[in-house]
Write a protein that holds these residues in place. Structure first.
Motif, PDB file in Angstrom:
ATOM      1  N   VAL A 173       2.653   6.189  27.238  1.00  0.00           N
ATOM      2  CA  VAL A 173       3.906   5.450  27.084  1.00  0.00           C
ATOM      3  C   VAL A 173       3.610   4.186  26.282  1.00  0.00           C
ATOM      4  CG1 VAL A 173       3.614   4.166  29.251  1.00  0.00           C
ATOM      5  CG2 VAL A 173       5.920   4.525  28.308  1.00  0.00           C
ATOM      6  N   ASP A 174       4.526   3.830  25.387  1.00  0.00           N
ATOM      7  CA  ASP A 174       4.374   2.599  24.618  1.00  0.00           C
ATOM      8  C   ASP A 174       4.772   1.404  25.478  1.00  0.00           C
ATOM      9  OD1 ASP A 174       3.513   3.856  22.288  1.00  0.00           O
ATOM     10  OD2 ASP A 174       5.569   4.214  21.609  1.00  0.00           O
ATOM     11  N   VAL A 175       3.882   0.432  25.549  1.00  0.00           N
ATOM     12  CA  VAL A 175       4.166  -0.793  26.298  1.00  0.00           C
ATOM     13  C   VAL A 175       3.937  -1.969  25.363  1.00  0.00           C
ATOM     14  CG1 VAL A 175       3.595  -2.177  28.331  1.00  0.00           C
ATOM     15  CG2 VAL A 175       3.303   0.315  28.407  1.00  0.00           C
ATOM     16  N   THR A 203       9.558   3.573  38.256  1.00  0.00           N
ATOM     17  CA  THR A 203       9.375   4.864  38.910  1.00  0.00           C
ATOM     18  C   THR A 203       9.158   5.898  37.821  1.00  0.00           C
ATOM     19  OG1 THR A 203      10.757   4.209  40.777  1.00  0.00           O
ATOM     20  CG2 THR A 203      10.416   6.571  40.434  1.00  0.00           C
ATOM     21  N   VAL A 204       8.012   6.544  37.866  1.00  0.00           N
ATOM     22  CA  VAL A 204       7.612   7.485  36.826  1.00  0.00           C
ATOM     23  C   VAL A 204       7.945   8.908  37.268  1.00  0.00           C
ATOM     24  CG1 VAL A 204       5.616   8.351  35.530  1.00  0.00           C
ATOM     25  CG2 VAL A 204       5.806   5.909  36.038  1.00  0.00           C
ATOM     26  N   ASP A 254       7.585  -4.917  28.219  1.00  0.00           N
ATOM     27  CA  ASP A 254       8.670  -4.018  27.834  1.00  0.00           C
ATOM     28  C   ASP A 254       8.167  -2.581  27.741  1.00  0.00           C
ATOM     29  OD1 ASP A 254      10.997  -5.749  27.351  1.00  0.00           O
ATOM     30  OD2 ASP A 254       9.665  -6.685  25.885  1.00  0.00           O
ATOM     31  N   LEU A 255       8.889  -1.687  28.393  1.00  0.00           N
ATOM     32  CA  LEU A 255       8.676  -0.246  28.219  1.00  0.00           C
ATOM     33  C   LEU A 255       9.965   0.438  28.642  1.00  0.00           C
ATOM     34  CD1 LEU A 255       6.558   1.339  31.081  1.00  0.00           C
ATOM     35  CD2 LEU A 255       7.536  -0.941  31.227  1.00  0.00           C
ATOM     36  N   ILE A 256      10.092   1.715  28.324  1.00  0.00           N
ATOM     37  CA  ILE A 256      11.332   2.419  28.638  1.00  0.00           C
ATOM     38  C   ILE A 256      11.595   2.391  30.140  1.00  0.00           C
ATOM     39  CG2 ILE A 256      11.330   3.886  26.596  1.00  0.00           C
ATOM     40  CD1 ILE A 256      10.163   6.119  28.320  1.00  0.00           C
ATOM     41  N   ALA A 257      12.881   2.463  30.490  1.00  0.00           N
ATOM     42  CA  ALA A 257      13.299   2.327  31.886  1.00  0.00           C
ATOM     43  C   ALA A 257      12.911   3.535  32.733  1.00  0.00           C
ATOM     44  CB  ALA A 257      14.809   2.110  31.949  1.00  0.00           C
ATOM     45  N   ASP A 258      12.839   4.722  32.110  1.00  0.00           N
ATOM     46  CA  ASP A 258      12.598   5.943  32.892  1.00  0.00           C
ATOM     47  C   ASP A 258      11.421   6.738  32.319  1.00  0.00           C
ATOM     48  OD1 ASP A 258      13.873   6.416  30.558  1.00  0.00           O
ATOM     49  OD2 ASP A 258      15.290   7.894  31.355  1.00  0.00           O
TER      50      ASP A 258
END
Ligand SMILES: [Cu+2]
Length: 135
Positions: free
Chosen positions: A53-55, A131-132, A43-47
């Protein structure tokens, strides 16, 4: 001698491009491995953007949390020539494992893979595509 080492380099390059250039598929999570009935969810943010980034990775067997797994998170870009970003996840209870230092270092398409090793030696993994964006 020279010819042989050139061939070896080409073979290596080819093998690398095979693993590095997997096309982005459907953006969904996937799982594979040898451990029966074990699911690995990332789980991590979609965009996400370039930077930390928190995973969170969740490891379950038939819905029950697995607390004592070893979880390593690897980020690969879909183009060749990048050094993968690797982070060992820390247990956070209830079958979840959290990143403490995972960061995207380039904008573009990434594949995150969570490799899970269970205490009994079984392995499982999960995968997610993102996509980052630029920071
Ligand atoms: Cu890149």
């Amino acid at each position: 001698m020279v010819k042989r080492s050139v061939l070896a380099s080409l073979t290596l390059l080819f093998a690398f491009s095979l693993t590095a250039c997997r096309p982005p598929a459907d953006g969904a999570s996937g799982a594979r491995g040898t451990a029966p009935n074990v699911t690995v969810t990332i789980d991590l943010i979609a965009d996400p953007r370039v930077g930390p980034v928190d995973v969170t990775v969740t490891v379950l067997r038939e819905g029950n949390p697995i607390e004592d797994a070893t979880v390593e998170l690897t980020g690969d870009m879909t183009h060749a020539g990048m050094v993968p970003v690797i982070d060992t996840m820390l247990p956070a209870g209830n079958g979840t494992y959290e990143s403490d230092a995972f960061a995207f270092d380039m904008a573009g398409d990434w594949i995150l893979t969570a490799d899970v090793r269970l205490p009994n030696g079984e392995r499982a993994s999960g995968e997610v595509l993102r996509t980052v964006q630029r920071p």
